[in-house]
Write a protein that holds these residues in place. Sequence first.
Motif, PDB file in Angstrom:
ATOM      1  N   GLU A 167       0.836  -1.208   0.000  1.00  0.00           N
ATOM      2  CA  GLU A 167       0.000   0.000   0.000  1.00  0.00           C
ATOM      3  C   GLU A 167       0.869   1.255   0.000  1.00  0.00           C
ATOM      4  OE1 GLU A 167      -3.218   2.175   2.954  1.00  0.00           O
ATOM      5  OE2 GLU A 167      -3.205  -0.007   2.831  1.00  0.00           O
ATOM      6  N   ALA A 168       1.892   1.286   0.847  1.00  0.00           N
ATOM      7  CA  ALA A 168       2.795   2.438   0.889  1.00  0.00           C
ATOM      8  C   ALA A 168       3.494   2.632  -0.450  1.00  0.00           C
ATOM      9  CB  ALA A 168       3.827   2.254   2.006  1.00  0.00           C
ATOM     10  N   ALA A 169       3.909   1.531  -1.061  1.00  0.00           N
ATOM     11  CA  ALA A 169       4.554   1.609  -2.382  1.00  0.00           C
ATOM     12  C   ALA A 169       3.575   2.159  -3.418  1.00  0.00           C
ATOM     13  CB  ALA A 169       5.053   0.231  -2.799  1.00  0.00           C
ATOM     14  N   GLY A 170       2.310   1.785  -3.279  1.00  0.00           N
ATOM     15  CA  GLY A 170       1.288   2.285  -4.190  1.00  0.00           C
ATOM     16  C   GLY A 170       1.103   3.786  -4.064  1.00  0.00           C
ATOM     17  N   PHE A 171       1.022   4.273  -2.837  1.00  0.00           N
ATOM     18  CA  PHE A 171       0.829   5.713  -2.635  1.00  0.00           C
ATOM     19  C   PHE A 171       2.054   6.514  -3.069  1.00  0.00           C
ATOM     20  CE2 PHE A 171      -2.746   4.591   0.232  1.00  0.00           C
ATOM     21  CZ  PHE A 171      -3.693   5.458  -0.306  1.00  0.00           C
ATOM     22  N   ALA A 172       3.238   5.962  -2.865  1.00  0.00           N
ATOM     23  CA  ALA A 172       4.447   6.650  -3.312  1.00  0.00           C
ATOM     24  C   ALA A 172       4.488   6.737  -4.836  1.00  0.00           C
ATOM     25  CB  ALA A 172       5.688   5.936  -2.784  1.00  0.00           C
ATOM     26  N   ALA A 173       4.120   5.654  -5.510  1.00  0.00           N
ATOM     27  CA  ALA A 173       4.061   5.668  -6.975  1.00  0.00           C
ATOM     28  C   ALA A 173       2.976   6.634  -7.457  1.00  0.00           C
ATOM     29  CB  ALA A 173       3.791   4.256  -7.495  1.00  0.00           C
ATOM     30  N   TYR A 174       1.850   6.627  -6.783  1.00  0.00           N
ATOM     31  CA  TYR A 174       0.727   7.522  -7.124  1.00  0.00           C
ATOM     32  C   TYR A 174       1.155   8.986  -7.009  1.00  0.00           C
ATOM     33  CZ  TYR A 174      -3.991   9.582  -6.700  1.00  0.00           C
ATOM     34  OH  TYR A 174      -5.137  10.356  -6.853  1.00  0.00           O
TER      35      TYR A 174
END
Length: 271
Positions: free
Chosen positions: A68-75
């Motif tokens: 999830e954290a990786a997703g928000f950072a990519a977003y």
Amino acid sequence: MPIPPEVTGEEIDADVRQELMSLPKGLADDVARNLVMVAQLIDEDPEKAYGYSRVALRLASRVAAVREAAGFAAYANQKYSEALAEFRAARRMSGGVDLWPVMADCERGLGRPERALAMAGEPEVQKLDKAGQVEMRLVAAGARRDMGQLEAAIVTLQSPELASSAHHPWTARLRYAYADALLAAGREQEAREWFAKALEADKDGATDASDRLAELDGVEFVDAFEDAEDEDASGDAPGADADTDVEGDDADGDSADDAEDAEDAEDDERR
């Protein structure tokens, strides 16, 4: 990526810490510290936050909170395809629906607003809490605007949450989106009213509603720094002219002295 020594994993959310307990102690601490860095940097320096998220992902890719954290950072770095993949993985692992709105917004970012609209009609939306449902409404309205359906976007935002006088964390953003859609539709007076309402609810400065109001009122902002530079530039000019004048005076004085010397020489010759 190096992590400042003062950063510890103690700052991590309790639920995330619980997830990390499945990892060996040392590894869990390393992952937690990287996740703390992601949380601290994602707004001010999303590129660095992305770097820390990749480290955490390399260390613990099977932990939902890490995905999830990786997703928000990519977003945050507009890497929508990567973000969507991470959000999907996190959702499979956790079984929750909280990420549904941001997943739909990734579809918008990928140029697929029709998919975002389809997601807005899925049963998952009914499982979201109030904040999640409002977020989904904002995404759906944005998708409508992407498709050139401005009036439909305005209607999408009209809801009990918009009409409510109560202030919630999402109130300012909802009112702002509605005001912006009204303005795009040429309904300036209504837009001004809703920008004012957005500003009233915006205690944390989440929107630029005050600037939008000022623009509608014809207020022009002056950059004090640029003015100071202009004054400095104009202040240099008289000095330059003065220097030129002084040099000119010196030149005239030298010419007069030369003339006097020539006359004296002629007199000596006559004698």
